[in-house]
Enzyme design. Structure first.
Site, mmCIF file in Angstrom:
data_model
loop_
_atom_site.group_PDB
_atom_site.id
_atom_site.type_symbol
_atom_site.label_atom_id
_atom_site.label_comp_id
_atom_site.label_asym_id
_atom_site.label_seq_id
_atom_site.Cartn_x
_atom_site.Cartn_y
_atom_site.Cartn_z
ATOM 1 N N THR A 14 0.726 -1.248 0.031
ATOM 2 C CA THR A 14 0.148 -0.028 -0.042
ATOM 3 C C THR A 14 0.968 1.352 0.081
ATOM 4 O OG1 THR A 14 -1.868 -1.204 1.061
ATOM 5 C CG2 THR A 14 -1.858 1.313 1.403
ATOM 6 N N TYR A 27 -8.019 0.166 -4.022
ATOM 7 C CA TYR A 27 -6.857 0.890 -4.699
ATOM 8 C C TYR A 27 -6.151 -0.345 -5.086
ATOM 9 C CZ TYR A 27 -4.646 -0.609 -0.162
ATOM 10 O OH TYR A 27 -4.277 -1.412 0.809
ATOM 11 N N THR A 93 1.689 -4.134 4.435
ATOM 12 C CA THR A 93 1.573 -4.273 5.819
ATOM 13 C C THR A 93 0.856 -5.816 6.270
ATOM 14 O OG1 THR A 93 -0.519 -3.477 6.003
ATOM 15 C CG2 THR A 93 1.075 -1.966 6.432
ATOM 16 N N ASP A 94 0.472 -6.247 5.419
ATOM 17 C CA ASP A 94 -0.220 -7.747 5.437
ATOM 18 C C ASP A 94 0.563 -8.723 5.863
ATOM 19 O OD1 ASP A 94 -2.844 -6.488 4.968
ATOM 20 O OD2 ASP A 94 -2.823 -7.537 3.089
ATOM 21 N N LYS A 166 0.604 -7.282 12.806
ATOM 22 C CA LYS A 166 -0.488 -6.236 12.324
ATOM 23 C C LYS A 166 -1.853 -6.589 13.206
ATOM 24 C CE LYS A 166 -2.885 -4.594 8.262
ATOM 25 N NZ LYS A 166 -2.936 -4.591 6.667
ATOM 26 N N GLU A 283 2.803 -26.631 28.633
ATOM 27 C CA GLU A 283 2.238 -27.425 29.871
ATOM 28 C C GLU A 283 2.601 -28.957 29.958
ATOM 29 O OE1 GLU A 283 -1.690 -27.198 28.177
ATOM 30 O OE2 GLU A 283 -1.663 -28.976 26.817
#
Ligand code: SIN
Length: 327
Positions: A14, A27, A93-94, A166, A283
């Site tokens: 982007t 976009y 950014t993904d 993110k 655990e």
């Protein structure tokens, strides 16, 4: 004093996206080339000399080994070149957190390496790309950014690759957060402040950059999910799987039993959490089940680490657990 020389490696996203109108929501990412981008930046009179290289121009969901290998190769060359002081990578950014973490695991923290992206395309009202980029330049220009591994700069925050995630699909405020550490510093075009000293100073690369990464699926757990879900995503040749478990890495009993059987015949099973800030500790049953706990890594980053470990020939579960424990 001589201005630092930074290499900018552009991959799209982007930050290089165009909507064609300041108010349009949809976009196309990866439209602006690095030379046009740097031309605009040069008008700001920053105290850094920038040279650029276009590695790709894509939406970051298409990131994968060929582009990661190209980035890694360019950064290794830049680290060996005394004329280059730092590296900035523009990225969607993904999946920026995955690229940042993979590079963090496979590069020495010798020179600043900073990923940056944007939540809004370059021609949107209130676009954040240029400010984020100027912030990233400021961080990569600071010699004190070395020794902190790969960093990600978004919205005036500096995050360590291992922590960055993110957390929002829209908006520029708090789109990224660090977990378990929050920001390791703050930056604006006019100021930079680090919270604490470099934590990886003097370290080498933790792992060799692999020629290929094995397929490691992520099994996202839902309530009452049937055990057949395991066979659906883990073929007989699958070497590792990450469980995006409920809460602290939990899963329905039938799924657990099936995974235990598969772990007994060599499948590496890592329990992570589908909860955003989900810390998954070991655990007691992990020992008999032969499971690994992802600790603070979310499923997508646990997958990257497991892929790197398997590609580096690691199969000892204690060593694998230690890699997940190592901050
Ligand atoms: C992408 O990751 O390439 C698109 C989304 C973004 O950059 O924010």
């Amino acid at each position: 004093m001589k201005a630092p020389h930074l290499l900018v490696l552009a991959t799209g996203g982007t930050i290089a996206g165009i909507a064609g109108s300041p108010t349009r929501h949809d976009y196309r990412p990866g439209q602006i080339g690095i030379e046009d981008w740097l031309e605009q930046v040069r008008g700001f009179g920053l105290a850094a000399e920038l040279s650029g290289k276009q590695i790709a121009n894509i939406g970051s969901e298409d990131m994968g080994v060929p582009i990661w290998a190209a980035l890694h190769g360019e950064i290794e060359k830049a680290m060996a070149d005394p004329a280059i002081d730092g590296i900035v990578i523009t990225h969607g950014t993904d999946t920026a957190e995955e690229t940042a973490f993979l590079l963090d695991l496979t590069l020495p923290p010798k020179k600043p390496v900073v990923l940056v992206g944007a939540m809004r395309p370059a021609d949107a009202v209130g676009s954040d790309g240029m400010r984020n980029f100027v912030n990233a330049v400021r961080v990569a220009s600071d010699p004190d950014a070395a020794g902190r591994g790969v960093l990600l700069v978004m919205g005036d925050r500096i995050l360590a690759a291992r922590d960055a995630r993110k957390v929002r699909t829209r908006g520029t405020d708090d789109a990224f957060r660090g977990f378990p550490r929050g920001s390791v510093g703050i930056v604006t075009p006019a100021a930079l402040e680090w919270f604490g000293n470099p934590w990886r100073e003097g370290e080498g690369a933790r792992y060799a950059f692999p020629d290929a990464l094995p397929d490691v699926p992520i099994l996202y757990v839902g309530a009452g999910m049937p055990a057949t879900s395991v066979a659906r995503i883990c073929g007989s040749d699958t070497k590792g799987v990450v469980i995006a478990g409920a809460g602290e890495g939990n899963m329905p009993e039938a799924v657990r039993q099936t995974l235990k059987e598969r772990a007994g015949s060599g499948l590496v099973v890592v329990r992570a959490s589908r909860v955003d800030e989900g810390l998954v500790d070991r655990e007691p049953e992990d020992a008999s089940n032969q499971f690994v706990a992802a600790r603070a890594l979310n499923p997508q980053k646990a997958r990257i680490l497991l892929q790197v470990l398997i590609a580096n020939g690691e199969s000892d579960l204690d060593h694998i657990q230690a890699a997940f424990d190592n901050p």
